[in-house]
Scaffold this active site. Structure first.
Site, PDB file in Angstrom:
ATOM      1  N   GLU A   4       0.876  -1.172   0.000  1.00 10.35           N
ATOM      2  CA  GLU A   4       0.000   0.000   0.000  1.00 10.35           C
ATOM      3  C   GLU A   4       0.908   1.215   0.000  1.00 10.35           C
ATOM      4  O   GLU A   4       1.561   1.516   0.996  1.00 10.35           O
ATOM      5  CB  GLU A   4      -0.940   0.047   1.196  1.00 10.35           C
ATOM      6  N   CYS A  32      -2.986   8.064   4.970  1.00  8.61           N
ATOM      7  CA  CYS A  32      -2.859   7.440   3.644  1.00  8.61           C
ATOM      8  C   CYS A  32      -3.932   7.923   2.687  1.00  8.61           C
ATOM      9  O   CYS A  32      -3.667   8.149   1.505  1.00  8.61           O
ATOM     10  CB  CYS A  32      -2.935   5.920   3.769  1.00  8.61           C
TER      11      CYS A  32
END
Length: 467
Positions: free
Chosen positions: A243, A277
Protein backbone atom coordinates in the site's frame (compact mmCIF):
# COMPACT_ATOMS: atom_id res chain seq x y z
CA UNK A 1 3.06 8.00 2.49
CA UNK A 2 6.02 10.17 1.92
CA UNK A 3 9.58 9.13 1.78
CA UNK A 4 12.77 11.03 1.11
CA UNK A 5 16.02 10.02 -0.47
CA UNK A 6 14.73 7.00 -2.35
CA UNK A 7 15.43 4.57 0.51
CA UNK A 8 13.14 1.92 1.90
CA UNK A 9 11.97 3.96 4.86
CA UNK A 10 11.83 7.69 5.35
CA UNK A 11 14.69 9.34 7.12
CA UNK A 12 13.63 11.13 10.24
CA UNK A 13 16.19 11.58 11.93
CA UNK A 14 19.83 12.13 12.49
CA UNK A 15 21.91 9.00 12.04
CA UNK A 16 24.93 9.03 14.35
CA UNK A 17 27.20 6.05 15.06
CA UNK A 18 24.61 3.75 13.48
CA UNK A 19 21.97 5.05 15.84
CA UNK A 20 18.57 6.60 15.18
CA UNK A 21 18.09 9.89 16.98
CA UNK A 22 14.40 10.77 17.21
CA UNK A 23 13.40 14.41 17.73
CA UNK A 24 10.09 15.65 19.13
CA UNK A 25 8.48 17.49 16.18
CA UNK A 26 6.89 19.96 18.59
CA UNK A 27 10.05 21.07 20.38
CA UNK A 28 13.03 19.62 18.45
CA UNK A 29 14.14 17.92 21.69
CA UNK A 30 15.65 14.44 21.60
CA UNK A 31 13.06 11.85 22.67
CA UNK A 32 14.97 8.68 21.97
CA UNK A 33 17.99 6.95 20.49
CA UNK A 34 17.69 3.49 18.98
CA UNK A 35 20.58 1.37 17.64
CA UNK A 36 20.36 0.45 13.97
CA UNK A 37 20.39 -3.28 13.34
CA UNK A 38 23.54 -4.60 11.73
CA UNK A 39 23.34 -6.65 8.52
CA UNK A 40 24.20 -9.69 10.63
CA UNK A 41 21.27 -9.00 12.96
CA UNK A 42 18.91 -8.69 9.98
CA UNK A 43 20.09 -12.00 8.58
CA UNK A 44 19.77 -13.72 11.95
CA UNK A 45 16.22 -12.39 12.40
CA UNK A 46 15.23 -13.86 9.04
CA UNK A 47 16.94 -17.16 9.87
CA UNK A 48 15.22 -17.31 13.27
CA UNK A 49 11.83 -16.70 11.69
CA UNK A 50 12.57 -19.41 9.13
CA UNK A 51 13.48 -21.91 11.86
CA UNK A 52 10.22 -21.20 13.67
CA UNK A 53 8.05 -21.35 10.55
CA UNK A 54 7.48 -25.08 10.34
CA UNK A 55 6.28 -25.56 13.92
CA UNK A 56 4.13 -22.44 13.82
CA UNK A 57 2.48 -23.55 10.57
CA UNK A 58 1.61 -26.86 12.26
CA UNK A 59 0.10 -25.13 15.31
CA UNK A 60 -3.70 -25.52 15.30
CA UNK A 61 -5.48 -22.46 13.98
CA UNK A 62 -7.47 -22.07 17.19
CA UNK A 63 -4.24 -21.88 19.21
CA UNK A 64 -2.85 -19.24 16.87
CA UNK A 65 -6.07 -17.26 17.30
CA UNK A 66 -5.86 -17.58 21.09
CA UNK A 67 -2.28 -16.27 21.01
CA UNK A 68 -3.42 -13.24 19.02
CA UNK A 69 -6.21 -12.64 21.54
CA UNK A 70 -3.58 -12.64 24.28
CA UNK A 71 -1.49 -10.18 22.28
CA UNK A 72 -4.50 -7.87 21.90
CA UNK A 73 -5.04 -7.97 25.66
CA UNK A 74 -1.41 -7.03 26.28
CA UNK A 75 -1.61 -4.11 23.87
CA UNK A 76 -4.83 -2.97 25.54
CA UNK A 77 -3.04 -2.87 28.90
CA UNK A 78 -0.27 -0.73 27.39
CA UNK A 79 -2.51 1.49 25.26
CA UNK A 80 -1.77 4.74 27.09
CA UNK A 81 1.96 4.03 27.02
CA UNK A 82 1.89 3.38 23.29
CA UNK A 83 -0.17 6.51 22.59
CA UNK A 84 2.23 8.66 24.59
CA UNK A 85 5.24 7.18 22.78
CA UNK A 86 3.61 7.76 19.42
CA UNK A 87 2.76 11.35 20.29
CA UNK A 88 6.31 12.12 21.42
CA UNK A 89 7.89 10.60 18.33
CA UNK A 90 5.56 11.86 15.58
CA UNK A 91 3.73 14.83 17.08
CA UNK A 92 0.33 13.21 16.68
CA UNK A 93 -2.10 14.49 19.34
CA UNK A 94 -2.35 11.96 22.16
CA UNK A 95 -6.07 11.40 21.68
CA UNK A 96 -5.52 10.67 17.98
CA UNK A 97 -2.63 8.37 18.81
CA UNK A 98 -4.83 6.53 21.29
CA UNK A 99 -7.43 6.13 18.55
CA UNK A 100 -4.80 4.44 16.39
CA UNK A 101 -3.86 2.09 19.23
CA UNK A 102 -7.51 1.21 19.81
CA UNK A 103 -7.90 0.52 16.09
CA UNK A 104 -4.88 -1.78 16.27
CA UNK A 105 -6.36 -3.68 19.21
CA UNK A 106 -9.61 -4.12 17.31
CA UNK A 107 -7.69 -5.41 14.29
CA UNK A 108 -5.80 -7.98 16.36
CA UNK A 109 -9.08 -9.21 17.83
CA UNK A 110 -10.64 -9.33 14.37
CA UNK A 111 -7.88 -11.53 12.99
CA UNK A 112 -7.85 -13.67 16.14
CA UNK A 113 -11.48 -14.50 15.29
CA UNK A 114 -11.18 -14.68 11.51
CA UNK A 115 -8.00 -16.71 11.35
CA UNK A 116 -9.37 -19.99 12.74
CA UNK A 117 -12.34 -19.89 10.33
CA UNK A 118 -10.31 -19.00 7.25
CA UNK A 119 -11.15 -21.78 4.89
CA UNK A 120 -10.54 -23.25 1.47
CA UNK A 121 -13.00 -24.86 -0.95
CA UNK A 122 -14.03 -28.30 -2.12
CA UNK A 123 -14.50 -29.03 -5.80
CA UNK A 124 -17.00 -31.31 -7.51
CA UNK A 125 -15.11 -34.16 -9.13
CA UNK A 126 -15.46 -37.90 -9.36
CA UNK A 127 -17.84 -39.67 -6.95
CA UNK A 128 -15.07 -41.75 -5.41
CA UNK A 129 -12.57 -38.86 -5.00
CA UNK A 130 -12.26 -35.57 -3.16
CA UNK A 131 -10.80 -32.36 -4.53
CA UNK A 132 -9.78 -29.62 -2.14
CA UNK A 133 -8.28 -26.13 -2.34
CA UNK A 134 -6.46 -25.60 0.95
CA UNK A 135 -4.87 -22.31 2.13
CA UNK A 136 -1.37 -22.70 3.56
CA UNK A 137 0.96 -20.12 5.13
CA UNK A 138 3.45 -18.64 2.70
CA UNK A 139 6.35 -18.83 5.16
CA UNK A 140 8.31 -15.80 6.37
CA UNK A 141 6.83 -12.33 5.95
CA UNK A 142 8.93 -9.15 6.11
CA UNK A 143 6.67 -6.37 7.43
CA UNK A 144 7.81 -2.77 6.87
CA UNK A 145 5.44 -0.27 8.48
CA UNK A 146 5.02 3.54 8.40
CA UNK A 147 5.08 6.29 11.01
CA UNK A 148 1.71 7.97 10.49
CA UNK A 149 -0.38 5.17 12.07
CA UNK A 150 2.24 2.73 13.35
CA UNK A 151 0.17 0.55 15.67
CA UNK A 152 -2.94 0.12 13.53
CA UNK A 153 -1.01 -0.70 10.34
CA UNK A 154 1.39 -3.09 12.06
CA UNK A 155 -1.50 -4.81 13.84
CA UNK A 156 -3.15 -5.56 10.51
CA UNK A 157 -0.13 -6.94 8.70
CA UNK A 158 1.39 -8.80 11.65
CA UNK A 159 -1.96 -10.09 12.88
CA UNK A 160 -3.03 -11.47 9.50
CA UNK A 161 0.39 -13.02 8.92
CA UNK A 162 0.80 -14.85 12.21
CA UNK A 163 -2.79 -16.05 12.56
CA UNK A 164 -2.53 -17.80 9.19
CA UNK A 165 0.64 -19.61 10.29
CA UNK A 166 3.39 -17.35 8.93
CA UNK A 167 6.32 -16.02 10.88
CA UNK A 168 7.29 -12.34 10.68
CA UNK A 169 10.31 -10.08 10.68
CA UNK A 170 9.09 -6.57 11.47
CA UNK A 171 10.90 -3.29 10.88
CA UNK A 172 9.03 -0.27 12.25
CA UNK A 173 9.56 3.15 10.71
CA UNK A 174 12.66 4.95 11.90
CA UNK A 175 10.46 7.98 12.57
CA UNK A 176 8.78 6.13 15.44
CA UNK A 177 11.09 3.23 16.30
CA UNK A 178 10.21 3.18 20.02
CA UNK A 179 6.47 3.00 19.34
CA UNK A 180 6.92 0.31 16.72
CA UNK A 181 9.27 -1.79 18.81
CA UNK A 182 7.16 -1.57 21.97
CA UNK A 183 4.04 -2.67 20.11
CA UNK A 184 5.85 -5.56 18.43
CA UNK A 185 7.40 -6.66 21.73
CA UNK A 186 3.94 -6.87 23.30
CA UNK A 187 2.70 -9.04 20.44
CA UNK A 188 5.86 -11.18 20.34
CA UNK A 189 5.55 -11.97 24.05
CA UNK A 190 2.31 -13.84 23.32
CA UNK A 191 3.94 -15.95 20.60
CA UNK A 192 6.58 -18.70 20.56
CA UNK A 193 10.20 -17.61 20.06
CA UNK A 194 11.03 -16.70 16.48
CA UNK A 195 7.45 -16.21 15.30
CA UNK A 196 7.83 -12.42 15.46
CA UNK A 197 11.32 -10.98 15.15
CA UNK A 198 11.96 -7.23 15.39
CA UNK A 199 14.73 -5.18 13.80
CA UNK A 200 15.23 -1.43 14.03
CA UNK A 201 16.82 0.74 11.43
CA UNK A 202 16.88 3.01 8.45
CA UNK A 203 16.42 2.51 4.73
CA UNK A 204 19.42 0.20 4.47
CA UNK A 205 17.81 -2.20 6.95
CA UNK A 206 14.55 -2.16 5.01
CA UNK A 207 16.45 -2.79 1.78
CA UNK A 208 18.24 -5.79 3.29
CA UNK A 209 14.97 -7.31 4.49
CA UNK A 210 13.28 -6.73 1.14
CA UNK A 211 16.13 -8.60 -0.57
CA UNK A 212 16.35 -11.36 2.04
CA UNK A 213 15.18 -14.97 1.53
CA UNK A 214 11.61 -14.28 2.69
CA UNK A 215 8.32 -15.28 1.09
CA UNK A 216 6.33 -12.04 1.35
CA UNK A 217 7.38 -8.40 1.66
CA UNK A 218 4.47 -6.38 3.08
CA UNK A 219 5.07 -2.64 2.93
CA UNK A 220 3.05 0.48 3.65
CA UNK A 221 4.92 3.58 2.52
CA UNK A 222 5.99 5.53 -0.53
CA UNK A 223 5.50 4.54 -4.15
CA UNK A 224 9.22 4.90 -4.84
CA UNK A 225 9.96 2.38 -2.13
CA UNK A 226 7.19 0.12 -3.42
CA UNK A 227 8.78 0.04 -6.85
CA UNK A 228 12.16 -0.83 -5.34
CA UNK A 229 10.55 -3.62 -3.31
CA UNK A 230 8.82 -4.98 -6.41
CA UNK A 231 12.19 -5.10 -8.18
CA UNK A 232 13.78 -6.89 -5.21
CA UNK A 233 10.95 -9.41 -5.07
CA UNK A 234 11.34 -10.09 -8.78
CA UNK A 235 14.89 -11.20 -8.02
CA UNK A 236 14.12 -13.29 -4.94
CA UNK A 237 10.70 -14.68 -5.84
CA UNK A 238 9.00 -13.17 -2.79
CA UNK A 239 5.47 -11.84 -3.09
CA UNK A 240 5.13 -8.04 -2.75
CA UNK A 241 2.12 -6.75 -0.82
CA UNK A 242 2.07 -2.97 -1.10
CA UNK A 243 0.00 0.00 0.00
CA UNK A 244 1.89 2.99 -1.30
CA UNK A 245 1.39 6.67 -2.01
CA UNK A 246 -1.89 8.25 -2.93
CA UNK A 247 -3.12 11.47 -4.49
CA UNK A 248 -6.74 11.16 -3.49
CA UNK A 249 -9.24 13.51 -5.13
CA UNK A 250 -12.41 14.95 -3.63
CA UNK A 251 -15.17 16.06 -6.01
CA UNK A 252 -17.78 18.62 -4.91
CA UNK A 253 -20.79 18.38 -7.21
CA UNK A 254 -23.37 21.06 -7.91
CA UNK A 255 -26.35 21.06 -5.58
CA UNK A 256 -24.60 20.03 -2.35
CA UNK A 257 -24.53 22.20 0.74
CA UNK A 258 -21.24 24.14 0.46
CA UNK A 259 -20.73 24.39 4.22
CA UNK A 260 -21.11 20.64 4.69
CA UNK A 261 -18.86 19.98 1.70
CA UNK A 262 -16.20 22.32 3.11
CA UNK A 263 -16.29 20.53 6.47
CA UNK A 264 -15.82 17.19 4.69
CA UNK A 265 -12.94 18.57 2.62
CA UNK A 266 -11.26 20.10 5.68
CA UNK A 267 -11.51 16.86 7.63
CA UNK A 268 -9.99 14.97 4.72
CA UNK A 269 -7.18 17.47 4.13
CA UNK A 270 -6.26 18.57 7.66
CA UNK A 271 -6.87 15.60 10.01
CA UNK A 272 -3.54 14.39 11.46
CA UNK A 273 -1.99 17.38 9.67
CA UNK A 274 -2.82 15.73 6.35
CA UNK A 275 -0.63 12.73 7.16
CA UNK A 276 -3.13 9.94 6.48
CA UNK A 277 -2.86 7.44 3.64
CA UNK A 278 -6.27 8.45 2.31
CA UNK A 279 -6.05 12.18 3.04
CA UNK A 280 -7.68 14.49 0.51
CA UNK A 281 -4.85 15.68 -1.73
CA UNK A 282 -6.73 17.62 -4.44
CA UNK A 283 -10.22 19.14 -4.63
CA UNK A 284 -12.39 19.61 -7.71
CA UNK A 285 -15.41 21.86 -7.13
CA UNK A 286 -18.25 22.55 -9.54
CA UNK A 287 -18.28 26.20 -10.62
CA UNK A 288 -21.85 26.59 -9.35
CA UNK A 289 -20.72 25.97 -5.75
CA UNK A 290 -17.15 27.29 -5.95
CA UNK A 291 -17.43 30.70 -4.29
CA UNK A 292 -19.49 29.56 -1.29
CA UNK A 293 -17.44 26.36 -0.92
CA UNK A 294 -14.08 28.14 -0.98
CA UNK A 295 -15.24 30.74 1.54
CA UNK A 296 -16.45 28.01 3.87
CA UNK A 297 -13.25 25.99 3.39
CA UNK A 298 -11.11 28.97 4.42
CA UNK A 299 -13.22 29.30 7.56
CA UNK A 300 -12.76 25.62 8.30
CA UNK A 301 -9.00 25.89 7.80
CA UNK A 302 -8.76 28.74 10.30
CA UNK A 303 -10.64 26.68 12.87
CA UNK A 304 -8.35 23.69 12.28
CA UNK A 305 -5.33 25.93 12.86
CA UNK A 306 -6.09 25.98 16.58
CA UNK A 307 -5.92 22.22 16.99
CA UNK A 308 -3.63 20.85 14.32
CA UNK A 309 -0.42 19.09 15.37
CA UNK A 310 3.01 19.35 13.76
CA UNK A 311 4.28 17.47 10.77
CA UNK A 312 6.46 14.50 11.60
CA UNK A 313 9.74 16.40 11.17
CA UNK A 314 11.30 19.42 9.51
CA UNK A 315 12.46 17.47 6.48
CA UNK A 316 8.87 16.53 5.75
CA UNK A 317 7.79 20.14 6.32
CA UNK A 318 10.27 21.24 3.67
CA UNK A 319 8.71 18.73 1.27
CA UNK A 320 5.18 20.00 1.98
CA UNK A 321 6.17 23.65 1.70
CA UNK A 322 8.07 22.90 -1.52
CA UNK A 323 4.81 21.76 -3.11
CA UNK A 324 2.99 24.84 -1.83
CA UNK A 325 5.71 27.27 -2.91
CA UNK A 326 5.88 25.64 -6.33
CA UNK A 327 2.13 26.19 -6.76
CA UNK A 328 2.41 29.82 -5.64
CA UNK A 329 5.28 30.43 -8.04
CA UNK A 330 3.17 28.95 -10.85
CA UNK A 331 0.21 31.25 -10.23
CA UNK A 332 -1.83 29.76 -7.39
CA UNK A 333 -2.91 31.88 -4.43
CA UNK A 334 -2.98 30.98 -0.72
CA UNK A 335 -6.17 32.21 0.93
CA UNK A 336 -4.86 31.07 4.30
CA UNK A 337 -1.63 29.42 5.42
CA UNK A 338 1.11 28.77 2.92
CA UNK A 339 4.07 29.93 5.02
CA UNK A 340 6.45 28.22 7.44
CA UNK A 341 5.84 29.58 10.95
CA UNK A 342 8.62 30.66 13.26
CA UNK A 343 9.55 28.86 16.46
CA UNK A 344 10.56 25.31 17.29
CA UNK A 345 9.14 22.16 15.86
CA UNK A 346 7.79 21.16 12.47
CA UNK A 347 4.45 22.96 12.47
CA UNK A 348 2.73 23.95 9.23
CA UNK A 349 -0.60 25.79 9.01
CA UNK A 350 -3.73 24.50 7.28
CA UNK A 351 -3.43 25.90 3.79
CA UNK A 352 -6.07 26.59 1.14
CA UNK A 353 -4.81 27.17 -2.40
CA UNK A 354 -6.90 28.40 -5.33
CA UNK A 355 -6.00 28.78 -8.98
CA UNK A 356 -4.45 25.31 -9.05
CA UNK A 357 -3.82 23.47 -12.31
CA UNK A 358 -3.03 19.80 -12.93
CA UNK A 359 0.64 20.40 -13.78
CA UNK A 360 1.43 21.67 -10.27
CA UNK A 361 3.11 19.17 -7.95
CA UNK A 362 0.50 19.95 -5.31
CA UNK A 363 -2.08 18.46 -7.72
CA UNK A 364 -0.03 15.72 -9.37
CA UNK A 365 2.04 14.32 -6.48
CA UNK A 366 1.35 13.26 -2.90
CA UNK A 367 1.90 16.26 -0.62
CA UNK A 368 0.96 14.47 2.62
CA UNK A 369 0.43 17.64 4.61
CA UNK A 370 -2.37 20.02 5.68
CA UNK A 371 -2.87 21.49 2.21
CA UNK A 372 -6.16 21.81 0.31
CA UNK A 373 -5.51 22.71 -3.34
CA UNK A 374 -8.76 23.69 -5.08
CA UNK A 375 -9.51 23.52 -8.78
CA UNK A 376 -12.79 24.93 -10.11
CA UNK A 377 -14.31 22.88 -12.95
CA UNK A 378 -17.22 23.64 -15.24
CA UNK A 379 -19.17 20.41 -14.74
CA UNK A 380 -19.19 16.97 -13.14
CA UNK A 381 -17.82 15.07 -16.16
CA UNK A 382 -14.81 17.40 -16.20
CA UNK A 383 -14.23 16.75 -12.49
CA UNK A 384 -14.34 12.98 -13.11
CA UNK A 385 -12.00 13.23 -16.07
CA UNK A 386 -9.38 15.30 -14.24
CA UNK A 387 -9.66 13.32 -11.02
CA UNK A 388 -9.06 10.12 -13.01
CA UNK A 389 -6.00 11.43 -14.85
CA UNK A 390 -3.50 10.34 -12.22
CA UNK A 391 -0.86 7.64 -11.80
CA UNK A 392 -2.02 6.85 -8.26
CA UNK A 393 -5.09 4.76 -7.45
CA UNK A 394 -5.67 4.60 -3.71
CA UNK A 395 -9.02 6.25 -2.93
CA UNK A 396 -11.41 9.04 -3.91
CA UNK A 397 -14.36 10.89 -2.37
CA UNK A 398 -17.43 12.23 -4.18
CA UNK A 399 -19.88 14.64 -2.57
CA UNK A 400 -23.11 14.65 -4.56
CA UNK A 401 -26.89 14.54 -4.17
CA UNK A 402 -27.29 13.12 -7.68
CA UNK A 403 -27.57 9.32 -7.62
CA UNK A 404 -26.69 9.07 -11.31
CA UNK A 405 -23.47 10.99 -10.64
CA UNK A 406 -22.67 8.80 -7.64
CA UNK A 407 -23.10 5.64 -9.69
CA UNK A 408 -21.02 7.02 -12.53
CA UNK A 409 -18.28 8.11 -10.15
CA UNK A 410 -17.72 4.76 -8.47
CA UNK A 411 -17.80 3.04 -11.84
CA UNK A 412 -15.30 5.34 -13.55
CA UNK A 413 -12.79 6.45 -10.91
CA UNK A 414 -9.71 4.16 -11.28
CA UNK A 415 -9.04 3.73 -7.56
CA UNK A 416 -9.35 0.96 -5.00
CA UNK A 417 -11.85 2.74 -2.75
CA UNK A 418 -14.59 5.26 -3.63
CA UNK A 419 -16.40 7.02 -0.79
CA UNK A 420 -19.67 8.78 -1.55
CA UNK A 421 -20.72 11.59 0.82
CA UNK A 422 -18.39 10.55 3.65
CA UNK A 423 -14.71 11.36 3.39
CA UNK A 424 -13.57 8.80 5.98
CA UNK A 425 -16.49 6.39 5.81
CA UNK A 426 -16.18 2.62 5.77
CA UNK A 427 -17.58 -0.51 7.39
CA UNK A 428 -15.58 -2.54 9.93
CA UNK A 429 -13.59 -5.28 8.24
CA UNK A 430 -13.48 -3.44 4.94
CA UNK A 431 -10.52 -4.15 2.69
CA UNK A 432 -8.86 -2.07 0.01
CA UNK A 433 -7.00 -3.01 -3.13
CA UNK A 434 -4.93 -0.07 -4.42
CA UNK A 435 -4.16 0.39 -8.09
CA UNK A 436 -1.48 1.97 -10.22
CA UNK A 437 1.40 3.51 -8.30
CA UNK A 438 -0.55 3.14 -5.06
CA UNK A 439 0.35 -0.53 -4.69
CA UNK A 440 -1.05 -4.02 -5.12
CA UNK A 441 -2.85 -6.61 -3.06
CA UNK A 442 -5.51 -6.33 -0.39
CA UNK A 443 -4.88 -4.52 2.85
CA UNK A 444 -7.01 -5.32 5.92
CA UNK A 445 -10.26 -7.25 5.95
CA UNK A 446 -10.72 -10.99 5.48
CA UNK A 447 -9.04 -10.64 2.09
CA UNK A 448 -5.70 -9.95 3.77
CA UNK A 449 -5.79 -13.52 5.09
CA UNK A 450 -5.92 -14.66 1.46
CA UNK A 451 -2.87 -12.52 0.66
CA UNK A 452 -0.92 -14.16 3.47
CA UNK A 453 -1.68 -17.68 2.27
CA UNK A 454 -1.08 -19.76 -0.85
CA UNK A 455 -3.67 -22.22 -2.13
CA UNK A 456 -2.74 -25.87 -2.58
CA UNK A 457 -5.01 -28.02 -4.72
CA UNK A 458 -5.39 -31.59 -3.43
CA UNK A 459 -6.94 -34.47 -5.37
CA UNK A 460 -7.67 -37.53 -3.25
CA UNK A 461 -8.58 -40.67 -5.14
CA UNK A 462 -8.64 -44.30 -4.00
CA UNK A 463 -5.91 -46.68 -5.10
CA UNK A 464 -7.11 -49.65 -7.12
CA UNK A 465 -7.61 -52.84 -5.16
CA UNK A 466 -5.08 -55.64 -5.83
CA UNK A 467 -6.38 -58.17 -8.31
Amino acid sequence: MIQFGGGYCSSVTVLENRELTVLDPRTDEVVGRVPIATPERCDEAVASARRAASDWARTPAAERGAALHAAAAAVREAADELAALNSRETGKPVEDARGGVDAGIGTLVQYAELGPVHRGRSLHGAWDAADLMVPEPRGVVAVLTPWNDPVAVAAGLIGAAVVTGNTVVHKPSERCPQTGRRFAELVAAALPPGVLEIVDGDGAVGARLASAPVDVVAHVGSSATGRAITEACARTGARPLLENGGNDPLIVDAGVDPGWAAAQAALGAFANAGQICVSVERIFVHAAEADAFIEALVGEARQWADRIGPLVDRAHREHVHGHVQGALDAGAHALTGGAIPGGPGAFYPPTVLIGCVPAMAVMSEETFGPVAPVRVVRDFPTALQEASADRYGLAATVLTSDMEHAQRAWRELPVGTVKVNNVFGGAPGGASQPRGDSGSGFGFGPELLDEMTAVKVVHLAPAPRPT
